[in-house]
Design a protein around this motif. Structure first.
Motif, PDB file in Angstrom:
ATOM      1  N   PRO A  11      -6.453 -17.395  -7.474  1.00 57.48           N
ATOM      2  CA  PRO A  11      -6.816 -16.387  -6.481  1.00 57.48           C
ATOM      3  C   PRO A  11      -6.823 -14.971  -7.047  1.00 57.48           C
ATOM      4  O   PRO A  11      -5.919 -14.575  -7.776  1.00 57.48           O
ATOM      5  CB  PRO A  11      -5.745 -16.534  -5.398  1.00 57.48           C
ATOM      6  CG  PRO A  11      -4.602 -17.200  -6.063  1.00 57.48           C
ATOM      7  CD  PRO A  11      -5.162 -18.011  -7.196  1.00 57.48           C
ATOM      8  N   LYS A  12      -7.888 -14.252  -6.725  1.00 62.20           N
ATOM      9  CA  LYS A  12      -7.963 -12.818  -6.989  1.00 62.20           C
ATOM     10  C   LYS A  12      -7.943 -12.177  -5.612  1.00 62.20           C
ATOM     11  O   LYS A  12      -8.947 -12.177  -4.905  1.00 62.20           O
ATOM     12  CB  LYS A  12      -9.235 -12.466  -7.752  1.00 62.20           C
ATOM     13  CG  LYS A  12      -9.193 -12.929  -9.210  1.00 62.20           C
ATOM     14  CD  LYS A  12     -10.363 -12.378  -9.991  1.00 62.20           C
ATOM     15  CE  LYS A  12     -10.066 -10.928 -10.314  1.00 62.20           C
ATOM     16  NZ  LYS A  12     -11.117 -10.299 -11.123  1.00 62.20           N
ATOM     17  N   GLU A 103      -0.251 -10.201  -6.791  1.00 64.00           N
ATOM     18  CA  GLU A 103      -1.051  -9.120  -7.353  1.00 64.00           C
ATOM     19  C   GLU A 103      -2.274  -8.957  -6.457  1.00 64.00           C
ATOM     20  O   GLU A 103      -3.113  -9.852  -6.385  1.00 64.00           O
ATOM     21  CB  GLU A 103      -1.515  -9.480  -8.772  1.00 64.00           C
ATOM     22  CG  GLU A 103      -0.411  -9.540  -9.796  1.00 64.00           C
ATOM     23  CD  GLU A 103       0.003  -8.169 -10.307  1.00 64.00           C
ATOM     24  OE1 GLU A 103      -0.725  -7.180 -10.056  1.00 64.00           O
ATOM     25  OE2 GLU A 103       1.057  -8.098 -10.938  1.00 64.00           O
ATOM     26  N   ALA A 104      -2.361  -7.857  -5.763  1.00 64.90           N
ATOM     27  CA  ALA A 104      -3.499  -7.621  -4.876  1.00 64.90           C
ATOM     28  C   ALA A 104      -4.116  -6.272  -5.205  1.00 64.90           C
ATOM     29  O   ALA A 104      -3.410  -5.289  -5.420  1.00 64.90           O
ATOM     30  CB  ALA A 104      -3.054  -7.653  -3.420  1.00 64.90           C
ATOM     31  N   LEU A 132      -9.798 -12.406   0.416  1.00 69.77           N
ATOM     32  CA  LEU A 132      -9.827 -11.050   0.967  1.00 69.77           C
ATOM     33  C   LEU A 132      -9.109 -10.995   2.303  1.00 69.77           C
ATOM     34  O   LEU A 132      -9.391 -11.779   3.201  1.00 69.77           O
ATOM     35  CB  LEU A 132     -11.284 -10.586   1.145  1.00 69.77           C
ATOM     36  CG  LEU A 132     -11.494  -9.170   1.669  1.00 69.77           C
ATOM     37  CD1 LEU A 132     -10.924  -8.127   0.687  1.00 69.77           C
ATOM     38  CD2 LEU A 132     -12.987  -8.918   1.910  1.00 69.77           C
ATOM     39  N   VAL A 133      -8.196 -10.044   2.410  1.00 75.72           N
ATOM     40  CA  VAL A 133      -7.521  -9.748   3.669  1.00 75.72           C
ATOM     41  C   VAL A 133      -8.133  -8.454   4.194  1.00 75.72           C
ATOM     42  O   VAL A 133      -8.241  -7.472   3.457  1.00 75.72           O
ATOM     43  CB  VAL A 133      -5.996  -9.568   3.468  1.00 75.72           C
ATOM     44  CG1 VAL A 133      -5.325  -9.144   4.761  1.00 75.72           C
ATOM     45  CG2 VAL A 133      -5.377 -10.828   2.901  1.00 75.72           C
ATOM     46  N   ILE A 134      -8.549  -8.459   5.454  1.00 76.01           N
ATOM     47  CA  ILE A 134      -9.147  -7.277   6.068  1.00 76.01           C
ATOM     48  C   ILE A 134      -8.137  -6.701   7.054  1.00 76.01           C
ATOM     49  O   ILE A 134      -7.673  -7.404   7.950  1.00 76.01           O
ATOM     50  CB  ILE A 134     -10.462  -7.635   6.770  1.00 76.01           C
ATOM     51  CG1 ILE A 134     -11.453  -8.179   5.734  1.00 76.01           C
ATOM     52  CG2 ILE A 134     -11.029  -6.423   7.498  1.00 76.01           C
ATOM     53  CD1 ILE A 134     -12.657  -8.856   6.328  1.00 76.01           C
ATOM     54  N   LEU A 135      -7.792  -5.438   6.851  1.00 74.37           N
ATOM     55  CA  LEU A 135      -6.766  -4.810   7.661  1.00 74.37           C
ATOM     56  C   LEU A 135      -7.297  -3.539   8.327  1.00 74.37           C
ATOM     57  O   LEU A 135      -7.369  -2.478   7.702  1.00 74.37           O
ATOM     58  CB  LEU A 135      -5.553  -4.466   6.784  1.00 74.37           C
ATOM     59  CG  LEU A 135      -4.375  -3.811   7.473  1.00 74.37           C
ATOM     60  CD1 LEU A 135      -3.794  -4.718   8.546  1.00 74.37           C
ATOM     61  CD2 LEU A 135      -3.314  -3.452   6.443  1.00 74.37           C
ATOM     62  N   PRO A 136      -7.710  -3.634   9.602  1.00 79.36           N
ATOM     63  CA  PRO A 136      -8.105  -2.411  10.306  1.00 79.36           C
ATOM     64  C   PRO A 136      -6.866  -1.544  10.566  1.00 79.36           C
ATOM     65  O   PRO A 136      -5.828  -2.050  10.995  1.00 79.36           O
ATOM     66  CB  PRO A 136      -8.678  -2.932  11.637  1.00 79.36           C
ATOM     67  CG  PRO A 136      -8.922  -4.395  11.435  1.00 79.36           C
ATOM     68  CD  PRO A 136      -7.921  -4.832  10.406  1.00 79.36           C
TER      69      PRO A 136
END
Length: 166
Positions: A11-12, A103-104, A132-136
């Protein structure tokens, strides 16, 4: 990014922080306001007037720019939102590493000023992010804030199914 993290052997990880954006200098104010008011999620014109969205945005942004510029001048000449969002992104990456060994790479996508969400997505593609994590970062859900940002993502994902999956 269409798989679960458990399915990815290497994972990247990326975290995309979404925010409104804001003018960095007094010179940016009118352009920022134009982008804001050109968004049909901010000002929804009746269908027969939709072709006038850009014209309406131009008029409003030109009229509001002087007063908005004064307000930004009173807090140092521009919006601090990018600076604050960068600090949050840096602290999040550090926390993920320190607490969980993850590691992100963090990315910032602003809706109405630089760096735009579309630019962040281009960098995410270039970096080969596959989780991918999407954080509004909006404090509440509203069509005119988080909804508009999520709509841009949805449109970009739909245009790039080969990258993001169905």
């Amino acid at each position: 990014t269409g798989s679960s993290l458990a399915d990815i052997t290497d994972p990247k990880v990326g975290v995309l922080l979404l925010n409104l954006g804001g003018p960095e200098t007094g010179e940016d104010v009118e352009g920022f306001l134009y982008n804001l008011f050109a968004d049909p999620d901010i000002i929804r014109l009746p269908p027969f007037l939709t072709p006038l969205q850009s014209f309406v945005a131009t008029i409003i942004s030109k009229r509001r720019a002087p007063k908005s510029r004064e307000a930004y001048d009173s807090i140092g000449g521009g919006s601090p939102i990018l600076q604050y969002t960068r600090a949050q992104a840096d602290l999040m990456a550090k926390s993920l590493k320190d607490r969980y060994g993850i590691e992100a790479k963090t990315y910032i996508g602003m809706r109405y000023w630089y760096p735009f969400t579309e630019e962040a997505l281009e960098q995410i593609k270039k970096d080969g992010i596959n989780a991918l994590v999407i954080l509004p970062l909006y404090p509440q859900f509203s069509i005119s804030t988080s909804g508009s940002s999520l709509r841009v993502l949805q449109e970009e994902f739909a245009k790039n199914v080969d990258v993001y999956g169905p």
